[in-house]
Design a protein around this motif. Structure first.
Motif, short mmCIF file in Angstrom:
data_model
loop_
_atom_site.label_atom_id
_atom_site.label_comp_id
_atom_site.label_asym_id
_atom_site.label_seq_id
_atom_site.Cartn_x
_atom_site.Cartn_y
_atom_site.Cartn_z
N UNK A 404 0.84 -1.21 0.00
CA UNK A 404 0.00 0.00 0.00
C UNK A 404 0.88 1.26 0.00
N UNK A 405 1.95 1.22 0.82
CA UNK A 405 2.82 2.41 0.89
C UNK A 405 3.52 2.65 -0.44
N UNK A 406 3.94 1.52 -1.10
CA UNK A 406 4.66 1.67 -2.37
C UNK A 406 3.70 2.13 -3.47
N UNK A 412 -0.66 7.79 4.22
CA UNK A 412 -1.12 8.21 5.56
C UNK A 412 -1.99 9.46 5.47
N UNK A 413 -1.82 10.21 4.37
CA UNK A 413 -2.60 11.45 4.23
C UNK A 413 -3.87 11.26 3.40
N UNK A 414 -4.18 10.01 3.01
CA UNK A 414 -5.38 9.76 2.20
C UNK A 414 -6.62 9.55 3.09
N UNK A 432 -4.16 -1.00 6.47
CA UNK A 432 -4.16 0.46 6.31
C UNK A 432 -3.61 1.14 7.56
N UNK A 433 -4.00 0.63 8.72
CA UNK A 433 -3.51 1.22 9.97
C UNK A 433 -1.99 1.05 10.05
N UNK A 434 -1.50 -0.16 9.65
CA UNK A 434 -0.05 -0.39 9.69
C UNK A 434 0.64 0.49 8.66
N UNK A 435 -0.04 0.79 7.58
CA UNK A 435 0.57 1.66 6.56
C UNK A 435 0.54 3.13 6.99
N UNK A 436 -0.05 3.42 8.14
CA UNK A 436 -0.02 4.77 8.69
C UNK A 436 -1.30 5.57 8.52
#
Ligand SMILES: Cc1cc2nc3c(=O)[nH]c(=O)nc-3n(C[C@H](O)[C@H](O)[C@H](O)COP(=O)(O)OP(=O)(O)OC[C@H]3O[C@@H](n4cnc5c(N)ncnc54)[C@H](O)[C@@H]3O)c2cc1C
Length: 449
Positions: A404-406, A412-414, A432-436
């Protein structure tokens, strides 16, 4: 077609934006429970001996049970503040929780009061029970108790799975009768009320207030809506195996105030379907003359949608649901759908402002519904659609925090809108939570009420 590479996915709890008024409403409900305790406290007098304590505890349980009955019914009155601002799925969970409290308090009330009276009078429990039944309004209360216990039993997960939704729903409606039957003995026998006209008036106000909400929002509002908008099936179209879209035509539908991401409860007035009203989300932005839903055949009602004929009268209630654009707090949004969870997100994909991307999870390319429309919208908006399909040997696609991060730098800002089966939503929520992504930016709707 852009796809997500197959691999392993990760695992827990969807929540919704903190901007909803859920916290103040919950605080109000608990404050009401505290006020009920105060009512007992002011009316209790002095409590002496084991018998006095048993009876006192029984009265508290009874008062709280009476309060909880009003809350139960109020939560299901389809009040827009609850259904739209807080979200139907969350309110349904509160209702289920209130139901468990009600049944527990009811059992505690009956057992403690009888034990207390029996100790006070020095009579055996069974004899005391037979004597109590002859008190005014007690037979009605007994019938109400039996109905509430039956509804509670039917709602237990293991039992509910074994009965049809219709049976469960119609037995549930008997709760109204049970609450009505039990009311008389509360006012007539409760010392808190017999000794205080103010308390009696407040109790009446609580119950009449809830009855007014039910009458207004569950009966008069839908009647007015359907008389005014006169909806009929316009056409039915297959979108994927077992997935059909239904176009519904009506008058001045813009006055409904429906928004992309919301749902209605639909009743199609043809033999075999009129008795059931099922929730389906709008799968396209509402138009002043047309609404569209897209339905996957999962049971009798949803399967019968494929056979609807143009011109069939439609009875709708809504709009409900809080998965809407007003939840957005950021300029960029990511929509994540699985299976038929695509329906509200398809509508949002077209209308959400800002940069919008979509991940659509399905088993195979054949299972994708509405994909041509999604591609068309993506092309028009310059957005990306990613299909997360199983691999050739059925491997599940990898949608974990690293991926998700890549794929979405700065995720995190979405704002993230999530709709799909419960297990999928839980996995994605955790990823999603782990991705920030903060909890307040994950907007979720469950299709299981
Ligand atoms: C807010 C919401 C929006 C939904 N949007 C869509 C959509 O856009 N497209 C779509 O295909 N499906 C949607 N669903 C799911 C859909 O409502 C059910 O699949 C459908 O009601 C199944 O009914 P059935 O009689 O065919 O199946 P059944 O065999 O009776 O039930 C299958 C499952 O659906 C549940 N269900 C049945 N009737 C209802 C009901 N009236 N209310 C809640 N749950 C019910 C049952 O408990 C069971 O888990 C949505 C559900 C909710 C709660």
């Amino acid at each position: 077609m852009t796809t997500v590479e197959a691999g392993r996915a990760a695992p827990p709890r969807p929540a919704r934006s903190r901007r909803s008024p859920a916290a103040p409403v919950l605080a109000l409900l608990w404050a009401g429970a505290a006020a009920v305790l105060a009512l007992w406290w002011t009316g209790a007098g002095s409590v002496t001996g084991a018998a006095g304590w048993l009876t006192g505890a029984g009265r508290i349980a009874g008062l709280l049970c009476g309060y909880s009955c009003a809350v139960l019914v109020g939560l299901m009155a389809r009040v827009p503040l609850l259904e739209v601002r807080i979200g139907s799925d969350r309110v349904a969970r509160w209702h289920a929780m209130a139901g468990r409290y009600t049944v527990s308090l009811l059992v505690a009330h009956v057992v403690l009061i009888l034990a207390g009276y029996s100790a006070e009078d020095g009579t055996p429990l069974v004899g005391e029970a037979l004597a109590v039944v002859h008190l005014p309004d007690m037979l009605k209360a007994l019938a109400g108790t039996a109905v509430l216990l039956a509804v509670g039993f039917l709602s237990a997960r293991a039992v509910r799975r074994r009965v049809t939704h219709e049976f469960w729903y119609y037995v549930h409606l008997l709760t109204y009768a049970a609450v009505f039957l039990a009311f008389g003995h509360q006012i007539g026998l409760g010392e808190e009320f017999t000794g205080s006209p103010v308390a009696t008036r407040l109790w009446y106000a609580l119950y009449l207030g809830v009855a007014a909400l039910v009458l207004w929002f569950r009966i008069l509002t839908p009647v007015r809506l359907n008389l005014r908008h006169r909806m009929r099936v316009e056409s039915v179209r297959q979108e994927a195996p077992d997935v059909y879209s239904v176009l519904v035509r009506g008058r001045r539908l813009d006055e409904l105030g429906a928004r992309s991401g919301q749902f209605f409860r639909w009743r199609f007035l043809r033999p075999g379907m009129s008795w059931t009203s099922n929730p389906y989300s709008l799968s396209a932005p509402p138009r002043p003359d047309l609404l569209r839903v897209t339905v996957k055949a999962l049971g009798d009602h949803s399967a019968a949608v494929a056979g609807l004929r143009p011109g069939t009268r439609v009875w709708a209630e809504g709009p409900y649901g809080s998965l809407t654009a007003d939840r957005a707090t950021a300029h960029r949004s990511l929509l994540i759908a699985a299976g038929v969870g695509i329906t509200p997100l398809r509508a949002l994909f077209e209308t959400l402002p800002g940069d919008v991307s979509l991940i659509y999870r399905a088993r195979t390319a054949q299972d994708l519904a509405l994909s041509a429309e999604l591609e068309e919208i993506a092309g028009r908006r310059g957005s990306q659609v990613l299909y997360a399909l199983n691999g050739p040997r059925g491997e599940r696609p990898r949608i974990d925090p690293a991926w998700l991060r890549a794929a979405f730098p700065g995720i995190a800002g979405y704002d993230v809108y999530l709709c799909g089966p419960h297990g999928f939503a839980q996995e994605l929520y955790a990823a999603l939570r782990s991705a920030g992504v903060p909890d307040r930016r994950i907007h979720h709707e469950s299709f299981a009420l």
